[in-house]
Design a protein around this motif. Structure first.
Motif, PDB file in Angstrom:
ATOM      1  N   GLU A  10       0.826  -1.206   0.000  1.00 50.40           N
ATOM      2  CA  GLU A  10       0.000   0.000   0.000  1.00 50.40           C
ATOM      3  C   GLU A  10       0.862   1.260   0.000  1.00 50.40           C
ATOM      4  O   GLU A  10       0.639   2.194  -0.773  1.00 50.40           O
ATOM      5  CB  GLU A  10      -0.916  -0.019   1.224  1.00 50.40           C
ATOM      6  N   LEU A  11       1.865   1.272   0.840  1.00 49.29           N
ATOM      7  CA  LEU A  11       2.740   2.442   0.922  1.00 49.29           C
ATOM      8  C   LEU A  11       3.569   2.600  -0.352  1.00 49.29           C
ATOM      9  O   LEU A  11       3.817   3.721  -0.803  1.00 49.29           O
ATOM     10  CB  LEU A  11       3.650   2.321   2.145  1.00 49.29           C
ATOM     11  N   ALA A  12       3.993   1.478  -0.935  1.00 50.30           N
ATOM     12  CA  ALA A  12       4.751   1.545  -2.192  1.00 50.30           C
ATOM     13  C   ALA A  12       3.899   2.153  -3.299  1.00 50.30           C
ATOM     14  O   ALA A  12       4.376   2.969  -4.096  1.00 50.30           O
ATOM     15  CB  ALA A  12       5.225   0.149  -2.590  1.00 50.30           C
ATOM     16  N   GLY A  13       2.625   1.752  -3.350  1.00 49.29           N
ATOM     17  CA  GLY A  13       1.735   2.322  -4.354  1.00 49.29           C
ATOM     18  C   GLY A  13       1.559   3.814  -4.172  1.00 49.29           C
ATOM     19  O   GLY A  13       1.524   4.580  -5.141  1.00 49.29           O
ATOM     20  N   GLN A  14       1.469   4.261  -2.914  1.00 43.13           N
ATOM     21  CA  GLN A  14       1.283   5.687  -2.648  1.00 43.13           C
ATOM     22  C   GLN A  14       2.500   6.512  -3.056  1.00 43.13           C
ATOM     23  O   GLN A  14       2.370   7.667  -3.447  1.00 43.13           O
ATOM     24  CB  GLN A  14       0.968   5.899  -1.166  1.00 43.13           C
ATOM     25  N   ARG A  15       3.692   5.909  -2.989  1.00 43.42           N
ATOM     26  CA  ARG A  15       4.883   6.670  -3.378  1.00 43.42           C
ATOM     27  C   ARG A  15       5.285   6.413  -4.834  1.00 43.42           C
ATOM     28  O   ARG A  15       6.326   6.875  -5.287  1.00 43.42           O
ATOM     29  CB  ARG A  15       6.050   6.350  -2.442  1.00 43.42           C
ATOM     30  N   GLY A  16       4.455   5.648  -5.572  1.00 36.87           N
ATOM     31  CA  GLY A  16       4.693   5.451  -6.994  1.00 36.87           C
ATOM     32  C   GLY A  16       5.594   4.289  -7.342  1.00 36.87           C
ATOM     33  O   GLY A  16       5.984   4.138  -8.501  1.00 36.87           O
ATOM     34  N   ASP A  17       5.929   3.446  -6.378  1.00 37.99           N
ATOM     35  CA  ASP A  17       6.751   2.265  -6.656  1.00 37.99           C
ATOM     36  C   ASP A  17       5.803   1.111  -6.985  1.00 37.99           C
ATOM     37  O   ASP A  17       5.545   0.225  -6.167  1.00 37.99           O
ATOM     38  CB  ASP A  17       7.617   1.929  -5.441  1.00 37.99           C
ATOM     39  N   TYR A  18       5.292   1.124  -8.224  1.00 43.34           N
ATOM     40  CA  TYR A  18       4.229   0.189  -8.583  1.00 43.34           C
ATOM     41  C   TYR A  18       4.729  -1.248  -8.705  1.00 43.34           C
ATOM     42  O   TYR A  18       3.961  -2.187  -8.497  1.00 43.34           O
ATOM     43  CB  TYR A  18       3.562   0.641  -9.884  1.00 43.34           C
ATOM     44  N   ARG A  19       5.988  -1.420  -9.039  1.00 41.25           N
ATOM     45  CA  ARG A  19       6.528  -2.779  -9.118  1.00 41.25           C
ATOM     46  C   ARG A  19       6.481  -3.445  -7.741  1.00 41.25           C
ATOM     47  O   ARG A  19       5.987  -4.564  -7.597  1.00 41.25           O
ATOM     48  CB  ARG A  19       7.962  -2.749  -9.651  1.00 41.25           C
ATOM     49  N   TYR A  20       6.992  -2.729  -6.733  1.00 33.51           N
ATOM     50  CA  TYR A  20       6.999  -3.285  -5.378  1.00 33.51           C
ATOM     51  C   TYR A  20       5.568  -3.488  -4.887  1.00 33.51           C
ATOM     52  O   TYR A  20       5.251  -4.492  -4.236  1.00 33.51           O
ATOM     53  CB  TYR A  20       7.761  -2.353  -4.440  1.00 33.51           C
ATOM     54  N   ALA A  21       4.699  -2.523  -5.211  1.00 39.29           N
ATOM     55  CA  ALA A  21       3.302  -2.636  -4.790  1.00 39.29           C
ATOM     56  C   ALA A  21       2.656  -3.873  -5.400  1.00 39.29           C
ATOM     57  O   ALA A  21       1.979  -4.649  -4.713  1.00 39.29           O
ATOM     58  CB  ALA A  21       2.537  -1.379  -5.195  1.00 39.29           C
ATOM     59  N   SER A  22       2.884  -4.069  -6.696  1.00 42.09           N
ATOM     60  CA  SER A  22       2.287  -5.227  -7.370  1.00 42.09           C
ATOM     61  C   SER A  22       2.814  -6.530  -6.787  1.00 42.09           C
ATOM     62  O   SER A  22       2.053  -7.476  -6.549  1.00 42.09           O
ATOM     63  CB  SER A  22       2.581  -5.161  -8.871  1.00 42.09           C
ATOM     64  N   GLN A  23       4.111  -6.584  -6.542  1.00 46.14           N
ATOM     65  CA  GLN A  23       4.692  -7.798  -5.963  1.00 46.14           C
ATOM     66  C   GLN A  23       4.082  -8.094  -4.594  1.00 46.14           C
ATOM     67  O   GLN A  23       3.790  -9.246  -4.261  1.00 46.14           O
ATOM     68  CB  GLN A  23       6.210  -7.639  -5.845  1.00 46.14           C
ATOM     69  N   GLY A  24       3.876  -7.035  -3.805  1.00 42.96           N
ATOM     70  CA  GLY A  24       3.297  -7.225  -2.479  1.00 42.96           C
ATOM     71  C   GLY A  24       1.865  -7.716  -2.538  1.00 42.96           C
ATOM     72  O   GLY A  24       1.477  -8.659  -1.831  1.00 42.96           O
ATOM     73  N   TYR A  25       1.066  -7.083  -3.388  1.00 43.84           N
ATOM     74  CA  TYR A  25      -0.331  -7.512  -3.506  1.00 43.84           C
ATOM     75  C   TYR A  25      -0.425  -8.937  -4.058  1.00 43.84           C
ATOM     76  O   TYR A  25      -1.280  -9.723  -3.643  1.00 43.84           O
ATOM     77  CB  TYR A  25      -1.105  -6.556  -4.415  1.00 43.84           C
ATOM     78  N   LEU A  26       0.457  -9.255  -5.010  1.00 42.32           N
ATOM     79  CA  LEU A  26       0.432 -10.607  -5.572  1.00 42.32           C
ATOM     80  C   LEU A  26       0.820 -11.636  -4.515  1.00 42.32           C
ATOM     81  O   LEU A  26       0.211 -12.716  -4.428  1.00 42.32           O
ATOM     82  CB  LEU A  26       1.379 -10.687  -6.774  1.00 42.32           C
ATOM     83  N   GLU A  27       1.818 -11.308  -3.715  1.00 42.11           N
ATOM     84  CA  GLU A  27       2.203 -12.211  -2.625  1.00 42.11           C
ATOM     85  C   GLU A  27       1.033 -12.409  -1.662  1.00 42.11           C
ATOM     86  O   GLU A  27       0.752 -13.528  -1.217  1.00 42.11           O
ATOM     87  CB  GLU A  27       3.413 -11.640  -1.885  1.00 42.11           C
ATOM     88  N   ALA A  28       0.342 -11.317  -1.361  1.00 44.33           N
ATOM     89  CA  ALA A  28      -0.813 -11.414  -0.468  1.00 44.33           C
ATOM     90  C   ALA A  28      -1.936 -12.224  -1.110  1.00 44.33           C
ATOM     91  O   ALA A  28      -2.621 -13.010  -0.439  1.00 44.33           O
ATOM     92  CB  ALA A  28      -1.308 -10.015  -0.105  1.00 44.33           C
ATOM     93  N   ALA A  29      -2.127 -12.050  -2.419  1.00 39.72           N
ATOM     94  CA  ALA A  29      -3.170 -12.811  -3.122  1.00 39.72           C
ATOM     95  C   ALA A  29      -2.852 -14.301  -3.107  1.00 39.72           C
ATOM     96  O   ALA A  29      -3.752 -15.142  -2.980  1.00 39.72           O
ATOM     97  CB  ALA A  29      -3.305 -12.308  -4.559  1.00 39.72           C
ATOM     98  N   ASN A  30      -1.586 -14.634  -3.246  1.00 38.47           N
ATOM     99  CA  ASN A  30      -1.192 -16.043  -3.178  1.00 38.47           C
ATOM    100  C   ASN A  30      -1.370 -16.598  -1.766  1.00 38.47           C
ATOM    101  O   ASN A  30      -1.679 -17.776  -1.585  1.00 38.47           O
ATOM    102  CB  ASN A  30       0.272 -16.192  -3.611  1.00 38.47           C
ATOM    103  N   ARG A  31      -1.212 -15.724  -0.793  1.00 41.19           N
ATOM    104  CA  ARG A  31      -1.278 -16.158   0.606  1.00 41.19           C
ATOM    105  C   ARG A  31      -2.718 -16.305   1.086  1.00 41.19           C
ATOM    106  O   ARG A  31      -3.060 -17.252   1.798  1.00 41.19           O
ATOM    107  CB  ARG A  31      -0.529 -15.124   1.457  1.00 41.19           C
ATOM    108  N   TYR A  32      -3.576 -15.369   0.673  1.00 36.07           N
ATOM    109  CA  TYR A  32      -4.926 -15.320   1.245  1.00 36.07           C
ATOM    110  C   TYR A  32      -6.043 -15.696   0.270  1.00 36.07           C
ATOM    111  O   TYR A  32      -7.205 -15.709   0.657  1.00 36.07           O
ATOM    112  CB  TYR A  32      -5.192 -13.915   1.801  1.00 36.07           C
ATOM    113  N   ARG A  33      -5.694 -15.942  -1.017  1.00 30.74           N
ATOM    114  CA  ARG A  33      -6.687 -16.362  -2.009  1.00 30.74           C
ATOM    115  C   ARG A  33      -7.841 -15.362  -2.097  1.00 30.74           C
ATOM    116  O   ARG A  33      -9.007 -15.737  -2.165  1.00 30.74           O
ATOM    117  CB  ARG A  33      -7.222 -17.762  -1.692  1.00 30.74           C
ATOM    118  N   GLU A  34      -7.513 -14.091  -2.099  1.00 30.61           N
ATOM    119  CA  GLU A  34      -8.518 -13.033  -2.179  1.00 30.61           C
ATOM    120  C   GLU A  34      -8.451 -12.386  -3.565  1.00 30.61           C
ATOM    121  O   GLU A  34      -7.435 -11.781  -3.930  1.00 30.61           O
ATOM    122  CB  GLU A  34      -8.245 -11.989  -1.093  1.00 30.61           C
ATOM    123  N   PRO A  35      -9.507 -12.515  -4.396  1.00 26.64           N
ATOM    124  CA  PRO A  35      -9.457 -11.967  -5.762  1.00 26.64           C
ATOM    125  C   PRO A  35      -9.147 -10.476  -5.811  1.00 26.64           C
ATOM    126  O   PRO A  35      -8.451 -10.014  -6.714  1.00 26.64           O
ATOM    127  CB  PRO A  35     -10.862 -12.260  -6.313  1.00 26.64           C
TER     128      PRO A  35
END
Length: 612
Positions: A87-112
């Motif tokens: 979330e913080l990476a997205g707010q500062r414009g680091d979209y690569r890190y943000a995407s990696q974080g959300y994807l990791e969370a999606a793999n962990r929690y199975r939340e679409p």
């Protein structure tokens, strides 16, 4: 006072630091934007929690959570940290890190919703591999969602994977959505995609039970008709259009395909009527204007075509792009005069489009006015038409036996436009080859590489020429020079690795494999690299490993070279019938297939039975 934990099985139900349950609740409801805000509450709450040392018992002798069951639902510390970081990476414009974080969370929690957020973050950052990985996870978690399939379809089309793009579109259709199959078919025909394989995939879908009950069945029929018409199956295509006419007679797309099919079958009156009908349904669709003009031209109604197109241009406010397209159409149909009349109004504008100068150069050249044509071509500035304009001008001079003038022209243009130096050298080499001046071409290339020794494109060009001449050592020297200045140059890595693997040089197979591995790391979506990887595995005696690489490569570039590799691997795996069918497909598609011919010399048993 000691903090109180209430545990029910392995689930963390609550604590004095209650932000966990708050974020878990948000996650369950797919509300992701306020995650950072909730973290502030969580952290501030934790800061106010009394420490163990503050209580009367002093420091704990042992960790009371040592034997607690692991957290298996909700947010644990790692999950919360990942989400906060994203979330913080997205707010500062680091979209690569943000995407990696959300994807990791999606793999962990199975939340679409997390996979969706990962996808959009990757798109903001233009991270191709992350876009695909996130969209794939999104589709996995939400199979009925249309957006990930649509995104994957566009992504596959962008990288030239026609069959995968179509597969995603068909999935959208089967889920009740609009797969834009007709638009896909238009692009496929224009870009010379593997139409036979595309038609096969479409027919398989149409043959499924209840395919005709799907909401957008007519779109698939129209797309299939376009592909079949391009393949010459006009009667079958016409039957599909008749089906669409029963389903959706007011479809503008129906009349678009009807007009194109009529032009294909040289029924120009029918094409004219279909284009007019389509124009009534979609008056702003310039494709109908172009089709109508084309039909009128084919009927030799040039005056009527001009009158009609001028009126349509006026109704569209003199649309510049439409004017250029119409001029190009007239020129392609062999009518330069109306094309010139369409272009003349553009010349007085402050900014004349490059395409206008390019077309005027072609028109003037057709009229035999070489000097004025050259002036027009030279006025084409940097852009898509720059190199084609110089190529046309040089070829025009060569056709008039003015090779020296053509070379002088290109030399001057290299000085005028330094950013096009490499392209213009390569163009001159190509033109010299076409005039059987191979020694002059080689001398030019050697001379310019001496001046610019790190020009990767020129080095690569010379490497390929040396390979064609059988100078493998020279080829390797040039490619090694490219890699000295650009170690991750996928094209050079792949060319050198594939050559070493294909030649099966003693003691160099592992080196070849490592080069191709590096090429894959640099350009994982390149089908040529996938083919090389498969071929290297095969040369190493691992046909099972080779197969998926070659299958993936063939899906994207179904040419005879990849087919020969794939067929040989299938043969090695004992799947001769599949290899034979593959060879038969290639031999039906093209009359020139030297790699297939070579394969059949070594494995005559793979010759299709129908082939003499």
């Amino acid at each position: 006072m000691r903090p109180r934990f209430s545990l029910s099985g392995p689930v963390l139900m609550g604590s004095t630091c209650s932000g966990f349950s708050l974020v878990s609740s948000m996650l369950r409801h797919s509300i992701l934007l306020p995650v950072a805000a909730s973290a502030v509450l969580l952290l501030s709450g934790c800061q106010s929690t009394p420490s163990p040392q503050d209580g009367p018992l002093g420091t704990w002798a042992d960790d009371p959570m040592r034997n607690a069951p692991p957290i298996t639902r909700g947010l644990d510390a790692a999950g919360l940290s990942t989400l906060l970081g994203a979330e913080l990476a997205g707010q500062r414009g680091d979209y690569r890190y943000a995407s990696q974080g959300y994807l990791e969370a999606a793999n962990r929690y199975r939340e679409p919703a997390l996979a969706e957020r990962a996808t959009f973050a990757a798109r903001f950052g233009n991270e191709a591999s992350l876009i695909e990985a996130s969209a794939l996870r999104w589709r996995e978690l939400a199979p009925q969602a249309e957006a990930p399939n649509r995104l994957l379809a566009a992504f596959s089309l962008q990288r030239g994977d026609w069959l995968d793009s179509l597969e995603q579109r068909i999935a959208i259709v089967e889920a009740g959505g609009h797969g834009d199959v007709t638009a896909f078919a238009e692009i496929a025909v224009a870009e010379e995609a593997p139409l036979t394989l595309i038609a096969q995939q479409l027919r398989e879908h149409l043959a499924q039970p209840n395919a005709d009950q799907l909401e957008h069945h007519s779109d698939v029929l129209l797309g299939t008709a376009l592909i079949e018409a391009a393949l010459g199956d006009t009667a079958v295509a016409q039957r599909r259009l008749d089906q669409v006419a029963l389903l959706d007679p007011e479809s503008a797309a129906l009349w678009l395909v009807r007009a194109r099919l009529a032009l294909e079958t040289e029924d120009y009156s029918a094409a004219q009527r279909a284009a007019q009908q389509g124009l009534e349904l979609a008056p702003d669709d310039v494709r109908f204007i172009l089709l109508l003009a084309q039909a009128e031209i084919r009927l030799n109604n040039i005056s009527a075509a001009e009158t009609q197109t001028n009126a349509l241009l006026e109704s569209h406010g003199g649309n510049q792009d439409l004017r250029l397209s119409l001029a190009q159409l007239y020129l392609e149909e062999g009518h330069p005069e109306p094309a010139q009349r369409l272009l003349q109004p553009l010349i007085g504008q402050p900014e004349v489009p490059n395409l206008a100068y390019y077309l005027l150069g072609a028109i003037t050249q057709a009229q035999g006015d070489t000097d004025n044509a050259l002036l027009y071509y030279r006025q084409v500035n940097e852009g898509d038409e720059f190199v084609p304009a110089r190529a046309a001008a040089a070829k025009m001079l060569i056709e008039e036996d003015r090779l020296l003038d053509a070379r002088a022209f290109l030399r001057i243009e290299r000085m005028r436009f330094d950013s096009y130096f490499t392209e213009l050298v390569m163009l001159e080499v190509q033109l010299l080859d076409e005039t059987n001046q191979t020694e002059e071409a080689n001398a030019l290339l050697d001379r310019e590489i001496t001046r610019t020794p790190d020009d990767a494109s020129l080095l690569y060009m010379r490497a390929m020429r040396r390979w064609e001449a059988g100078d493998i050592a020279g080829m390797e020297a040039d490619l090694r020079q490219v890699l000295r200045t650009d170690p991750d140059n996928a094209e050079a890595l792949n060319a050198l690795g594939y050559t070493l693997a294909d030649l099966n040089l003693p003691g160099r197979l592992q080196e070849a494999f490592e080069l191709i591995e590096r090429a894959y790391e640099a350009d994982p979506d390149n089908p040529a690299v996938l083919d090389s990887m498969g071929w290297a595995y095969f040369r190493l005696g691992q046909p099972e490993e080779a197969l998926p690489w070659l299958e993936s490569a063939y899906t994207q570039i179904p040419d005879q070279e990849v087919a020969a590799h794939l067929a040989e691997v299938l043969q090695a795996l004992g799947r001769e019938e599949e290899a034979r069918r593959l060879i038969e497909q290639i031999m039906q598609r093209t009359n020139l297939h030297p790699q297939i011919d070579d394969l059949l010399k070594r494995y005559p048993e793979l010759t299709p039975q129908e082939t003499p």
